[in-house]
Design an enzyme around this catalytic site. Structure first.
Site, PDB file in Angstrom:
ATOM      1  N   ASP A   1     -26.705  10.540  34.718  1.00  0.00           N
ATOM      2  CA  ASP A   1     -26.309  10.117  35.904  1.00  0.00           C
ATOM      3  C   ASP A   1     -25.125  10.634  36.690  1.00  0.00           C
ATOM      4  O   ASP A   1     -24.415  11.130  35.680  1.00  0.00           O
ATOM      5  CB  ASP A   1     -25.914   8.242  35.272  1.00  0.00           C
ATOM      6  CG  ASP A   1     -25.377   7.921  36.714  1.00  0.00           C
ATOM      7  OD1 ASP A   1     -25.371   7.723  37.507  1.00  0.00           O
ATOM      8  OD2 ASP A   1     -25.207   6.458  35.902  1.00  0.00           O
TER       9      ASP A   1
ATOM     10  N   SER B   1     -30.550   3.690  42.195  1.00  0.00           N
ATOM     11  CA  SER B   1     -28.257   3.135  42.165  1.00  0.00           C
ATOM     12  C   SER B   1     -27.938   1.925  43.230  1.00  0.00           C
ATOM     13  O   SER B   1     -28.005   3.676  44.497  1.00  0.00           O
ATOM     14  CB  SER B   1     -27.660   4.352  40.809  1.00  0.00           C
ATOM     15  OG  SER B   1     -26.085   3.648  41.849  1.00  0.00           O
TER      16      SER B   1
ATOM     17  N   HIS C   1     -30.846   0.894  39.723  1.00  0.00           N
ATOM     18  CA  HIS C   1     -29.748   0.867  38.213  1.00  0.00           C
ATOM     19  C   HIS C   1     -28.247  -0.107  38.550  1.00  0.00           C
ATOM     20  O   HIS C   1     -28.194   0.424  39.815  1.00  0.00           O
ATOM     21  CB  HIS C   1     -29.069   2.605  38.058  1.00  0.00           C
ATOM     22  CG  HIS C   1     -28.633   2.769  37.266  1.00  0.00           C
ATOM     23  ND1 HIS C   1     -28.503   3.012  35.949  1.00  0.00           N
ATOM     24  CD2 HIS C   1     -27.121   2.975  37.944  1.00  0.00           C
ATOM     25  CE1 HIS C   1     -27.785   3.890  35.564  1.00  0.00           C
ATOM     26  NE2 HIS C   1     -26.879   3.722  36.322  1.00  0.00           N
TER      27      HIS C   1
ATOM     28  N   MET D   1     -18.454  -2.346  36.985  1.00  0.00           N
ATOM     29  CA  MET D   1     -17.129  -2.091  36.444  1.00  0.00           C
ATOM     30  C   MET D   1     -15.913  -2.611  36.690  1.00  0.00           C
ATOM     31  O   MET D   1     -15.876  -3.799  37.630  1.00  0.00           O
ATOM     32  CB  MET D   1     -16.303  -0.785  37.594  1.00  0.00           C
ATOM     33  CG  MET D   1     -17.588   0.358  37.979  1.00  0.00           C
ATOM     34  SD  MET D   1     -17.336   1.647  38.879  1.00  0.00           S
ATOM     35  CE  MET D   1     -17.744   0.649  40.145  1.00  0.00           C
TER      36      MET D   1
ATOM     37  N   HIS E   1     -25.832  -0.273  33.282  1.00  0.00           N
ATOM     38  CA  HIS E   1     -24.370   0.624  33.173  1.00  0.00           C
ATOM     39  C   HIS E   1     -23.497   0.119  33.139  1.00  0.00           C
ATOM     40  O   HIS E   1     -22.945  -0.371  34.117  1.00  0.00           O
ATOM     41  CB  HIS E   1     -25.181   1.775  33.748  1.00  0.00           C
ATOM     42  CG  HIS E   1     -23.595   2.922  33.524  1.00  0.00           C
ATOM     43  ND1 HIS E   1     -23.665   3.690  34.163  1.00  0.00           N
ATOM     44  CD2 HIS E   1     -22.751   3.068  32.706  1.00  0.00           C
ATOM     45  CE1 HIS E   1     -22.668   5.017  34.201  1.00  0.00           C
ATOM     46  NE2 HIS E   1     -22.148   3.779  32.918  1.00  0.00           N
TER      47      HIS E   1
ATOM     48  N   ASP F   1     -25.108  -0.570  38.490  1.00  0.00           N
ATOM     49  CA  ASP F   1     -23.405  -0.174  37.868  1.00  0.00           C
ATOM     50  C   ASP F   1     -22.575  -1.321  37.421  1.00  0.00           C
ATOM     51  O   ASP F   1     -22.596  -2.175  38.330  1.00  0.00           O
ATOM     52  CB  ASP F   1     -22.912   0.970  38.517  1.00  0.00           C
ATOM     53  CG  ASP F   1     -23.835   2.108  38.553  1.00  0.00           C
ATOM     54  OD1 ASP F   1     -24.107   2.671  36.898  1.00  0.00           O
ATOM     55  OD2 ASP F   1     -23.774   2.920  39.465  1.00  0.00           O
TER      56      ASP F   1
ATOM     57  N   MET G   1     -23.874  11.586  31.540  1.00  0.00           N
ATOM     58  CA  MET G   1     -22.721  11.932  32.585  1.00  0.00           C
ATOM     59  C   MET G   1     -22.570  13.210  33.092  1.00  0.00           C
ATOM     60  O   MET G   1     -21.768  13.415  32.752  1.00  0.00           O
ATOM     61  CB  MET G   1     -21.758  10.457  32.759  1.00  0.00           C
ATOM     62  CG  MET G   1     -21.899   8.929  32.006  1.00  0.00           C
ATOM     63  SD  MET G   1     -22.747   8.014  33.383  1.00  0.00           S
ATOM     64  CE  MET G   1     -21.694   8.167  34.817  1.00  0.00           C
TER      65      MET G   1
ATOM     66  N   MET H   1     -19.605  -0.218  32.938  1.00  0.00           N
ATOM     67  CA  MET H   1     -18.490   0.744  32.508  1.00  0.00           C
ATOM     68  C   MET H   1     -17.243   0.112  32.359  1.00  0.00           C
ATOM     69  O   MET H   1     -17.153  -0.464  33.589  1.00  0.00           O
ATOM     70  CB  MET H   1     -18.688   1.324  34.153  1.00  0.00           C
ATOM     71  CG  MET H   1     -19.508   2.913  34.131  1.00  0.00           C
ATOM     72  SD  MET H   1     -19.226   3.818  35.866  1.00  0.00           S
ATOM     73  CE  MET H   1     -20.156   2.654  36.478  1.00  0.00           C
TER      74      MET H   1
END
Length: 208
Positions: A171, A6, A29, A33, A62, A31, A133, A64
């Site tokens: 993760d 990440s 990775h 958000m 991923h 992320d 998580m 979120m």
């Protein structure tokens, strides 16, 4: 052990992506958000899509976010292996998993620390990955929640009972010490531990 690195904690994104591309990390990775599902917000897709300029690695995305659907089409257009979103999201989970598969991408569900493993059961036939998580979602650099090791074992047993070949990814707070809690998983996601090191390949090697 597969490694997904990440860049959430990166202070020099382009430099770190270029350097990661020189390593044998299996995935980058990504992320995402939205400032709603979690407090923080990451860069918009119009900027994130340029990631291909700096790395040829397959992406492990991923989400979120509260509403995964509007992100799935965008990230399916990149060099993406997995798209995972949270089982705690507000949208129709089954439809979103099917949508990911329609794009030829492997589908995953992320599960937060306080959510029970049994919540995954209805969706197992549509899953390629479960992202467990081991910290609260939304920020890098947190400490690994040790009780996650029990959750991973519980998930391993559940998948065995259903004869499922779903991959287990972990993760949050993953480093050369906490990896010992994750021996039952297939993929380790690590950010700060790798990115903040002087020798990225050495850090990745220490996790395998």
């Amino acid at each position: 052990m597969l490694i997904s690195t990440s860049f959430l904690s990166s202070k020099n994104l382009i430099h770190d992506l270029v350097e990661l591309d020189k390593t044998d990390t299996d995935y980058i990775h990504v992320d995402i958000m939205d400032g709603k599902f979690v407090k923080k917000k990451t860069m918009p897709f119009k900027e994130m899509r340029n990631i291909y300029k700096y790395t040829n690695k397959r992406l492990d995305v991923h989400l979120m976010v509260k509403n995964p659907k509007k992100y799935i089409e965008d990230y399916a257009s990149l060099n993406t292996e997995y798209i995972s979103f949270h089982i705690e999201s507000d949208e129709n989970i089954e439809k979103n998993l099917q949508l990911i598969k329609e794009y030829g991408i492997k589908s995953g569900l992320a599960i937060s620390p306080d959510t029970e493993i049994k919540e995954l059961v209805p969706y197992l036939p549509l899953l390629d990955l479960v992202l467990v998580m081991s910290v609260e979602p939304g920020a890098g650099g947190q400490d690994f929640i040790v009780k996650t090791k029990d959750k991973i074992k519980e998930l391993k047993i559940l998948l065995s009972e259903y004869n499922s070949d779903v991959k287990i990814s972990v993760d949050g707070g993953v480093n050369d010490r906490t990896k010992e809690y994750c021996t039952d998983c297939d993929i380790l996601v690590s950010g700060s531990y790798i990115i903040n090191g002087d020798d990225l390949q050495k850090k990745i090697d220490s996790l395998r």
